[in-house]
Motif scaffolding. Sequence first.
Motif, short mmCIF file in Angstrom:
data_model
loop_
_atom_site.label_atom_id
_atom_site.label_comp_id
_atom_site.label_asym_id
_atom_site.label_seq_id
_atom_site.Cartn_x
_atom_site.Cartn_y
_atom_site.Cartn_z
N GLY A 102 8.28 -10.92 12.47
CA GLY A 102 6.86 -10.81 12.12
C GLY A 102 6.25 -12.20 12.12
O GLY A 102 6.97 -13.20 12.04
N SER A 103 4.93 -12.28 12.21
CA SER A 103 4.28 -13.59 12.21
C SER A 103 2.82 -13.46 11.81
O SER A 103 2.26 -12.37 11.80
CB SER A 103 4.40 -14.25 13.58
N GLY A 104 2.24 -14.62 11.51
CA GLY A 104 0.82 -14.65 11.16
C GLY A 104 0.57 -15.52 9.95
O GLY A 104 1.38 -16.38 9.60
N SER A 105 -0.54 -15.26 9.29
CA SER A 105 -0.93 -16.03 8.11
C SER A 105 -0.03 -15.66 6.92
O SER A 105 0.34 -14.50 6.76
CB SER A 105 -2.39 -15.71 7.77
N VAL A 106 0.32 -16.66 6.09
CA VAL A 106 1.11 -16.36 4.88
C VAL A 106 0.21 -15.84 3.76
O VAL A 106 0.69 -15.35 2.74
CB VAL A 106 1.91 -17.58 4.37
N ASN A 107 -1.09 -15.96 3.97
CA ASN A 107 -2.04 -15.47 2.97
C ASN A 107 -3.10 -14.61 3.69
O ASN A 107 -4.28 -14.96 3.72
CB ASN A 107 -2.68 -16.67 2.26
N PRO A 108 -2.65 -13.49 4.27
CA PRO A 108 -3.54 -12.77 5.18
C PRO A 108 -4.56 -11.89 4.46
O PRO A 108 -4.32 -11.42 3.34
CB PRO A 108 -2.57 -11.88 5.97
N ALA A 109 -5.67 -11.66 5.14
CA ALA A 109 -6.64 -10.68 4.64
C ALA A 109 -6.07 -9.27 4.82
O ALA A 109 -6.37 -8.36 4.05
CB ALA A 109 -7.95 -10.82 5.41
N LEU A 110 -5.23 -9.11 5.84
CA LEU A 110 -4.70 -7.78 6.19
C LEU A 110 -3.28 -7.93 6.73
O LEU A 110 -3.02 -8.81 7.56
CB LEU A 110 -5.59 -7.16 7.27
N MET A 111 -2.37 -7.05 6.26
CA MET A 111 -1.01 -7.00 6.82
C MET A 111 -0.94 -5.74 7.68
O MET A 111 -1.34 -4.66 7.22
CB MET A 111 0.01 -6.93 5.68
N ILE A 112 -0.47 -5.89 8.91
CA ILE A 112 -0.36 -4.73 9.81
C ILE A 112 1.12 -4.43 10.03
O ILE A 112 1.90 -5.33 10.36
CB ILE A 112 -1.06 -4.99 11.16
N ILE A 113 1.50 -3.17 9.82
CA ILE A 113 2.91 -2.79 9.92
C ILE A 113 3.06 -1.65 10.93
O ILE A 113 2.50 -0.57 10.75
CB ILE A 113 3.47 -2.37 8.54
N SER A 160 -1.09 0.58 8.30
CA SER A 160 0.13 1.05 8.97
C SER A 160 -0.29 1.75 10.25
O SER A 160 -1.14 2.63 10.24
CB SER A 160 0.94 1.98 8.06
N VAL A 161 0.31 1.31 11.37
CA VAL A 161 -0.11 1.88 12.66
C VAL A 161 1.01 2.78 13.20
O VAL A 161 2.13 2.35 13.39
CB VAL A 161 -0.51 0.79 13.68
N GLY A 210 1.49 -2.26 -4.63
CA GLY A 210 0.31 -2.98 -5.11
C GLY A 210 -0.81 -3.12 -4.09
O GLY A 210 -1.92 -3.52 -4.43
N ALA A 211 -0.54 -2.80 -2.82
CA ALA A 211 -1.56 -2.94 -1.77
C ALA A 211 -2.26 -1.60 -1.51
O ALA A 211 -1.68 -0.54 -1.71
CB ALA A 211 -0.92 -3.42 -0.48
N SER A 212 -3.53 -1.68 -1.06
CA SER A 212 -4.18 -0.48 -0.54
C SER A 212 -3.63 -0.24 0.86
O SER A 212 -3.65 -1.16 1.69
CB SER A 212 -5.70 -0.70 -0.45
N LEU A 213 -3.14 0.95 1.09
CA LEU A 213 -2.48 1.27 2.36
C LEU A 213 -3.35 2.24 3.16
O LEU A 213 -3.69 3.33 2.67
CB LEU A 213 -1.11 1.90 2.07
N ILE A 214 -3.70 1.83 4.39
CA ILE A 214 -4.55 2.66 5.24
C ILE A 214 -3.78 3.00 6.52
O ILE A 214 -3.50 2.10 7.32
CB ILE A 214 -5.86 1.90 5.57
N PRO A 215 -3.40 4.26 6.70
CA PRO A 215 -2.68 4.63 7.93
C PRO A 215 -3.65 4.93 9.08
O PRO A 215 -4.73 5.47 8.86
CB PRO A 215 -1.95 5.94 7.54
N THR A 216 -3.22 4.56 10.28
CA THR A 216 -4.01 4.95 11.46
C THR A 216 -3.07 5.15 12.65
O THR A 216 -1.86 5.00 12.53
CB THR A 216 -5.11 3.90 11.77
N TYR A 217 -3.66 5.51 13.78
CA TYR A 217 -2.86 5.72 14.99
C TYR A 217 -2.32 4.39 15.51
O TYR A 217 -2.89 3.33 15.26
CB TYR A 217 -3.72 6.38 16.07
N HIS A 218 -1.23 4.47 16.27
CA HIS A 218 -0.67 3.27 16.91
C HIS A 218 -1.52 2.95 18.14
O HIS A 218 -1.94 3.85 18.86
CB HIS A 218 0.79 3.53 17.32
N PRO A 219 -1.78 1.65 18.39
CA PRO A 219 -2.61 1.32 19.56
C PRO A 219 -2.06 1.86 20.87
O PRO A 219 -2.84 2.19 21.77
CB PRO A 219 -2.66 -0.22 19.56
N SER A 220 -0.73 1.99 21.01
CA SER A 220 -0.20 2.52 22.27
C SER A 220 -0.60 3.99 22.43
O SER A 220 -0.88 4.45 23.54
CB SER A 220 1.32 2.35 22.36
#
Length: 224
Positions: free
Chosen positions: A64-75, A155-156, A183-193
């Motif tokens: 995984g990679s990106g900001s260590v203090n992100p506005a959003l985590m994508i999984i 979550s995608v 502790g996070a708000s979790l929002i599921p959506t479709y995978h981009p593929s």
Amino acid sequence: MDNNRILTDFWNLLNITSDYLKTGDKEEHSGLTISTDSLEKIAEEISVCTKCKLCETRNKTVPGSGSVNPALMIIGEAPGADEDKSGLPFVGRAGQYMDKWMDAISLEREKHLFLTNIIKCRPPGNRDPHPDEMAACLPFLQRQINIIKPAIILSVGRISSQVLTGKNEGIGRLRGKVYKYRGASLIPTYHPSGVLRNPEEYRKPVWEDLKQVKVCLDNINLNE
Ligand code: SF4
């Protein structure tokens, strides 16, 4: 194996194997317990991990990679062929498409996001990860979340959304709601593929989900 069985096996494996729930090293300082875990340390452990058989077929691990203090985590679910080659998450066509989703809500990959997957090594032929593989790998993600402490997780795809919500439903039923995960708000959506394969059906609900992400982001900014 049907979806019910896969998720039940997954939770059973997770529950019976306490070692899987290890959440990183801790040190005692003047009676206080301080975590010495870090994203770098987790990535190093992943790079030599042999906890499941995916280690035999991977080229590169994808922690995984990106900001260590992100506005959003994508999984997402697991690395694909491009990610397995580069060692970076969401770099293939689907990842580039997801960058456009983020553009639409004014988020930049390096500045505002941390991107990762439930599974850190590519399943051969992009098959679904097996329950034992998810159970073996999930503690890495839990440790990443402990460190990053994201306020919002997107979550995608079906598999990551099922694992994080703990609900064995299709993504069409899971999306459209906000859940809680560590502790996070979790929002599921479709995978981009999936959206690339069927834009007519999925583009509109994804846009609704992105608007929900934006509402959560705006609420956080208002309360800061
Ligand atoms: S998928 Fe996860 S548990 Fe399996 S070998 Fe890779 S890092 Fe280890």
